[in-house]
Design a protein around this motif. Structure first.
Motif, short mmCIF file in Angstrom:
data_model
loop_
_atom_site.label_atom_id
_atom_site.label_comp_id
_atom_site.label_asym_id
_atom_site.label_seq_id
_atom_site.Cartn_x
_atom_site.Cartn_y
_atom_site.Cartn_z
N GLY A 1 7.38 -47.31 -5.80
CA GLY A 1 7.38 -46.38 -4.67
C GLY A 1 6.74 -46.93 -3.42
N LEU A 2 5.69 -47.69 -3.60
CA LEU A 2 4.96 -48.18 -2.43
C LEU A 2 5.23 -49.65 -2.22
CD1 LEU A 2 1.59 -46.38 -3.07
CD2 LEU A 2 3.27 -45.79 -1.35
N PRO A 3 5.64 -50.00 -1.02
CA PRO A 3 6.04 -51.39 -0.79
C PRO A 3 4.87 -52.37 -0.74
CG PRO A 3 6.35 -50.06 1.20
CD PRO A 3 5.87 -49.14 0.14
N ASN A 4 3.73 -51.90 -0.30
CA ASN A 4 2.63 -52.85 -0.12
C ASN A 4 1.79 -52.99 -1.38
OD1 ASN A 4 0.43 -54.34 0.71
ND2 ASN A 4 0.33 -53.35 2.71
N HIS A 5 2.15 -53.97 -2.19
CA HIS A 5 1.49 -54.13 -3.48
C HIS A 5 0.05 -54.58 -3.37
CE1 HIS A 5 5.40 -54.29 -6.03
NE2 HIS A 5 5.31 -53.23 -5.25
N ALA A 6 -0.26 -55.29 -2.30
CA ALA A 6 -1.64 -55.75 -2.14
C ALA A 6 -2.57 -54.56 -2.00
CB ALA A 6 -1.73 -56.65 -0.90
N VAL A 7 -2.14 -53.59 -1.19
CA VAL A 7 -2.94 -52.38 -1.02
C VAL A 7 -3.02 -51.62 -2.34
CG1 VAL A 7 -2.99 -50.11 0.10
CG2 VAL A 7 -2.45 -52.15 1.44
N LEU A 8 -1.85 -51.52 -2.97
CA LEU A 8 -1.77 -50.76 -4.22
C LEU A 8 -2.70 -51.32 -5.28
CD1 LEU A 8 -0.41 -48.49 -5.71
CD2 LEU A 8 1.49 -50.01 -6.21
N ARG A 9 -2.70 -52.63 -5.41
CA ARG A 9 -3.55 -53.26 -6.43
C ARG A 9 -5.02 -52.99 -6.15
NH1 ARG A 9 -1.21 -56.54 -9.98
NH2 ARG A 9 0.99 -56.92 -9.60
N ALA A 10 -5.37 -53.14 -4.90
CA ALA A 10 -6.76 -52.89 -4.54
C ALA A 10 -7.13 -51.44 -4.83
CB ALA A 10 -6.96 -53.21 -3.05
N GLU A 11 -6.21 -50.55 -4.53
CA GLU A 11 -6.48 -49.14 -4.73
C GLU A 11 -6.54 -48.77 -6.21
OE1 GLU A 11 -7.83 -48.40 -1.78
OE2 GLU A 11 -6.95 -46.40 -2.03
N LEU A 12 -5.68 -49.41 -7.01
CA LEU A 12 -5.72 -49.12 -8.44
C LEU A 12 -7.03 -49.59 -9.04
CD1 LEU A 12 -2.11 -49.85 -9.71
CD2 LEU A 12 -3.24 -47.65 -9.50
N ARG A 13 -7.45 -50.75 -8.61
CA ARG A 13 -8.73 -51.27 -9.09
C ARG A 13 -9.83 -50.27 -8.76
NH1 ARG A 13 -10.39 -56.62 -10.13
NH2 ARG A 13 -8.49 -57.48 -9.26
N ARG A 14 -9.75 -49.75 -7.54
CA ARG A 14 -10.75 -48.78 -7.10
C ARG A 14 -10.62 -47.48 -7.93
NH1 ARG A 14 -11.65 -45.06 -2.58
NH2 ARG A 14 -9.48 -45.17 -1.93
N LEU A 15 -9.38 -47.12 -8.23
CA LEU A 15 -9.15 -45.88 -8.99
C LEU A 15 -9.77 -45.96 -10.38
CD1 LEU A 15 -7.62 -43.12 -9.13
CD2 LEU A 15 -5.73 -44.37 -10.16
N PHE A 16 -9.56 -47.10 -11.04
CA PHE A 16 -10.08 -47.22 -12.40
C PHE A 16 -11.60 -47.25 -12.39
CE2 PHE A 16 -5.86 -49.54 -13.23
CZ PHE A 16 -5.21 -48.33 -13.39
N ARG A 17 -12.13 -47.92 -11.37
CA ARG A 17 -13.58 -47.96 -11.20
C ARG A 17 -14.12 -46.54 -10.99
NH1 ARG A 17 -17.08 -51.06 -12.94
NH2 ARG A 17 -18.45 -49.29 -13.06
N TRP A 18 -13.37 -45.84 -10.17
CA TRP A 18 -13.76 -44.46 -9.82
C TRP A 18 -13.73 -43.54 -11.06
CZ3 TRP A 18 -10.58 -39.96 -9.64
CH2 TRP A 18 -11.10 -38.87 -8.91
N LEU A 19 -12.71 -43.71 -11.89
CA LEU A 19 -12.62 -42.94 -13.13
C LEU A 19 -13.80 -43.23 -14.04
CD1 LEU A 19 -8.82 -43.29 -14.00
CD2 LEU A 19 -10.00 -41.17 -13.47
N LYS A 20 -14.15 -44.51 -14.09
CA LYS A 20 -15.28 -44.93 -14.91
C LYS A 20 -16.56 -44.30 -14.38
CE LYS A 20 -15.54 -49.41 -17.20
NZ LYS A 20 -15.28 -50.83 -17.00
N ASP A 21 -16.72 -44.34 -13.07
CA ASP A 21 -17.93 -43.77 -12.46
C ASP A 21 -18.03 -42.28 -12.72
OD1 ASP A 21 -18.60 -46.24 -11.60
OD2 ASP A 21 -17.91 -45.97 -9.52
N ARG A 22 -16.87 -41.64 -12.77
CA ARG A 22 -16.90 -40.21 -13.03
C ARG A 22 -17.00 -39.90 -14.52
NH1 ARG A 22 -14.10 -36.11 -9.11
NH2 ARG A 22 -15.32 -34.94 -10.59
N GLY A 23 -17.03 -40.93 -15.33
CA GLY A 23 -17.20 -40.75 -16.76
C GLY A 23 -15.98 -40.19 -17.46
N MET A 24 -14.81 -40.49 -16.92
CA MET A 24 -13.59 -39.97 -17.51
C MET A 24 -13.11 -40.92 -18.62
SD MET A 24 -12.70 -37.20 -16.13
CE MET A 24 -14.11 -36.49 -15.32
#
Lengths: 580, 107
Positions: A147-170
């Motif tokens: 869906g999103l053309p800019n994979h560099a942004v997407l990768r960075a954001e996914l990394r952040r997302l997983f980190r964020w899930l971890k921080d929230r204890g999910m």
């Protein structure tokens, strides 16, 4: 920071999935408060696994969950999982599960500069907060790459997302498509989700498809490394439980009769141990099924519950055929003590069969399970693969204290070949092994049985003839004739012969006794005759004596009378004169 | 100029979804305001929504990336993601460049 470090327990805390078998492989569940990656090809059950993790979490472990889907919409997903008995609408209404469908259409987007995926974070955060979620599923987050053309942004954001899930204890499951070649996922998600990686796989071998699960990686914990078959059934996801990791099942000292009295006699007089496994092997037509059926019949007669898995005959056929040899299976079926499950072994993969058996055993709670024949199950599989799976079944039944009776068809038909060779190497797993053989001799084929082994009891080493008649099955002693055993007609002939010999001998004795009696009678008659003779003789003697005495007396009287007449002459002289 | 005038009469309804006062958000707001003032003077309706304040709106509007601009009207619906710095792309997407070029050719 220090506080955080001390909070981490020496053993990793785990969030149970509630999925049958998976918690056993992972030693308690997925890493709590961390994301796990579940990857596999299309149609191998990623979504189902993730969904069950969420539903079980919400219903069994009091952990509400958010399901964020990228491929199906909420209505489709709800319909799909309803077949597994999950009512998402109800769970959503009870605020146990929140569904969020993220729809991305590449053509709708126009990139106009820098951006981030904060919108996704906010949506997820909002969903989590709205129900107080502890679990999150992202299915399949890789759709964002399309869906999103800019994979560099997407990768960075996914990394952040997983980190964020971890921080929230999910405790999260992120699903991903299997990549080409050695890549685990198509877009390399494993780089970001590194705590636990589970791979699902669907394989087709000999036209039979089997799904398998493997825990590729589980940071900080020991886990089962193998591939485990799994099934998506009516009760959800079920991984074949691994009970063979440890050999620590309880054993029973209780003995169960086999239903054939003479067979029990061979097995130390009491039958087999409860919860043990019995292998009945033999070539076609040696009576394997009959032994299994008899065993089941006797178990049901004692009021026990039994399951019969048949892979050769239909239920009705089994009932009819067993009735013909005096085994009544219809009554226990009517009473609900017996269930017969007939299916083609090629219906599904071996693993699926075993998973199905597990399910049935769990719901029916039998004390006896018969599999007829176990060799058919492995027909479509190579032995190396079949053994561990069969071992799991056998171990499972043992653990549940269920007596298992397995028949096995051997290819070697006659007594000269060694049918032991074709036992799928399962014989080592068996506690008792009954070997049935056809013995061909003097123009007929007869069945023999002997106890090849029986662990934990003194058992007979004798070969017995196995007789199937319309009144049931029985064992008969065989005769040793020369250097081979005699069975069937030869045995009957031998028996008749022995009987004849013994009858003759009996008659001989009678005759001898009679002879003796008559001899005695003859002797007695002789004695009587002799006695009579003696009496007669003595009478004669007495008579002669009496006669002579009388004569003498008469003579004397005559002499004296003469002497008197002569006047005084002595009798003697007169006699003397007379004599002269 | 008739076509252009008709076009000029078209009313634009735009929604800009931002997340708090991040650099992206502030840049996007100022960029889109500038574009609107220059090209849609008096015939636009721009609403800036902070989804961190109204998170439930993000789900309804299928917002993933931030900032996101949605052209509600005229139809069809169009989405733009980014800080709205690529003006040409926005104008193309909003059908504003086309209108201009056609009006230039007309006389």
């Amino acid at each position: 920071m220090k506080k955080k470090l001390t909070e981490i327990a020496p053993t990793l805390s785990k969030a149970p999935t509630g999925i049958a078998g998976l918690d056993e492989i992972t030693g308690g569940g997925l890493p709590a408060g961390r994301p796990s990656l579940v990857c596999g090809n299309a149609g191998c059950g990623k979504t189902m696994l993730a969904m069950e993790f969420l539903v079980r979490g919400a219903t069994q472990f009091g952990e509400p969950g958010v399901f964020m889907m990228f491929e199906e919409n909420a209505a489709e997903l709800t319909a799909n999982v309803r077949s597994l008995g999950f009512d998402l609408d109800k769970l959503a209404a009870e605020k146990k599960i929140a569904l969020d469908y993220v729809h991305i259409e590449r053509s709708e987007f126009e990139e106009t500069g820098e951006y981030d995926l904060e919108g996704l974070f906010i949506r997820l955060g909002h969903a989590i907060d709205s129900i107080g979620a502890k679990r999150v599923v992202l299915d399949t987050v890789e759709a964002l790459f399309a869906g999103l053309p800019n994979h560099a942004v997407l990768r960075a954001e996914l990394r952040r997302l997983f980190r964020w899930l971890k921080d929230r204890g999910m405790t999260a499951i992120i699903t991903g498509e299997r990549g080409e070649g050695s890549a685990i996922t198509r877009y390399g998600l494993e780089e970001y989700v590194a705590d636990c990686v589970i791979i699902l796989d669907q394989r087709i071998q000999e036209q039979i498809s089997t799904r398998r699960l493997r825990v590729l990686k589980y940071r900080g914990t020991a886990h089962g490394m193998n591939e485990y078959p799994f099934l998506i059934g009516a009760h959800g996801f079920s991984v074949l439980p691994i009970t063979s990791l440890q050999l620590d099942h309880e054993v029973s000292v209780q003995r169960v009769p086999t239903g054939v009295a003479r067979l029990d006699e061979m097995l130390g007089g009491k039958g087999i141990f409860r919860g043990s496994s019995v292998l009945v092997s033999g070539s076609p037509g040696t009576g394997k099924s009959s032994i299994a059926a008899k065993f089941i019949e006797s178990a049901c007669a004692r009021g026990e519950r039994a399951l019969f898995f048949a892979y050769e005959e239909s239920k009705a056929q089994i009932v009819r055929n067993m009735r013909s040899i005096g085994i009544d299976l219809a009554t226990p079926i009517k009473k609900g003590l017996l269930e017969i499950h007939s299916s083609r072994p090629t219906l599904q993969g071996l693993e699926q069969h075993l998973v199905m058996m597990h399910d049935l055993v769990r719901t029916f709670h039998p004390t006896v399970v018969a599999v007829d024949p176990i060799s058919n199950l492995t027909m479509a599989h190579d032995d190396a693969e079949a053994k561990p799976t069969l071992m799991r079944l056998i171990d499972f039944l043992k653990k549940e204290q269920i007596t298992g009776i397995y028949t096995s068809l051997t290819s070697g038909g006659d007594a000269t070949s060694a049918p032991e060779d074709s036992q799928l190497y399962v014989s080592s797993l068996m506690d008792t092994w009954l070997l049935l053989r056809n013995v061909e001799f003097t123009g007929e084929c007869n069945r023999t049985i002997f106890v090849r082994k029986s662990r934990g009891m003194a058992h007979s080493n004798q070969v017995r003839e196995f007789v199937v008649s319309d009144t049931g099955i029985d064992l008969v002693d065989v005769y040793l004739g020369g250097d081979r055993v005699l069975t069937g007609s030869a045995r009957v002939a031998r028996e008749a012969q022995e009987r004849a010999v013994s009858t003759l001998r009996g008659e001989d004795h009678q005759r001898k006794l009679r002879q003796l009696a008559s001899r005695r009678k003859a002797i007695e008659a002789q004695i009587a005759a002799l006695q009579a003779e003696a009496e007669a003789e003595s009478e004669e003697v007495h008579f002669v004596i009496a006669q002579e005495t009388l004569q003498e007396k008469t003579t004397h009287q005559n002499t004296s009378a003469m002497a008197q007449q002569r006047g005084g002459a002595t009798g003697t002289n007169g006699q003397m004169k007379q004599r002269r | 100029m008739v076509a252009a005038a008709a076009h000029a009469a078209t009313r634009y309804v735009l929604r800009l979804y931002v997340t708090g006062s991040t650099p992206h958000s502030t840049r996007a707001i100022s960029n889109i305001r500038k574009i609107c003032e220059e090209h849609l003077d008096g015939r636009y309706d721009l609403e800036v929504i902070d989804i961190s304040q109204y998170p439930s709106l993000a789900k309804g509007e299928q917002i993933i990336a931030a900032p996101t601009l949605i052209r509600k009207l005229p139809l069809p619906l169009r989405r733009f993601i980014g800080d709205m710095s690529q003006t040409q792309r926005i104008l193309l997407g909003l059908d504003l460049r086309k209108a201009e070029s056609s009006s230039a050719k007309l006389p």
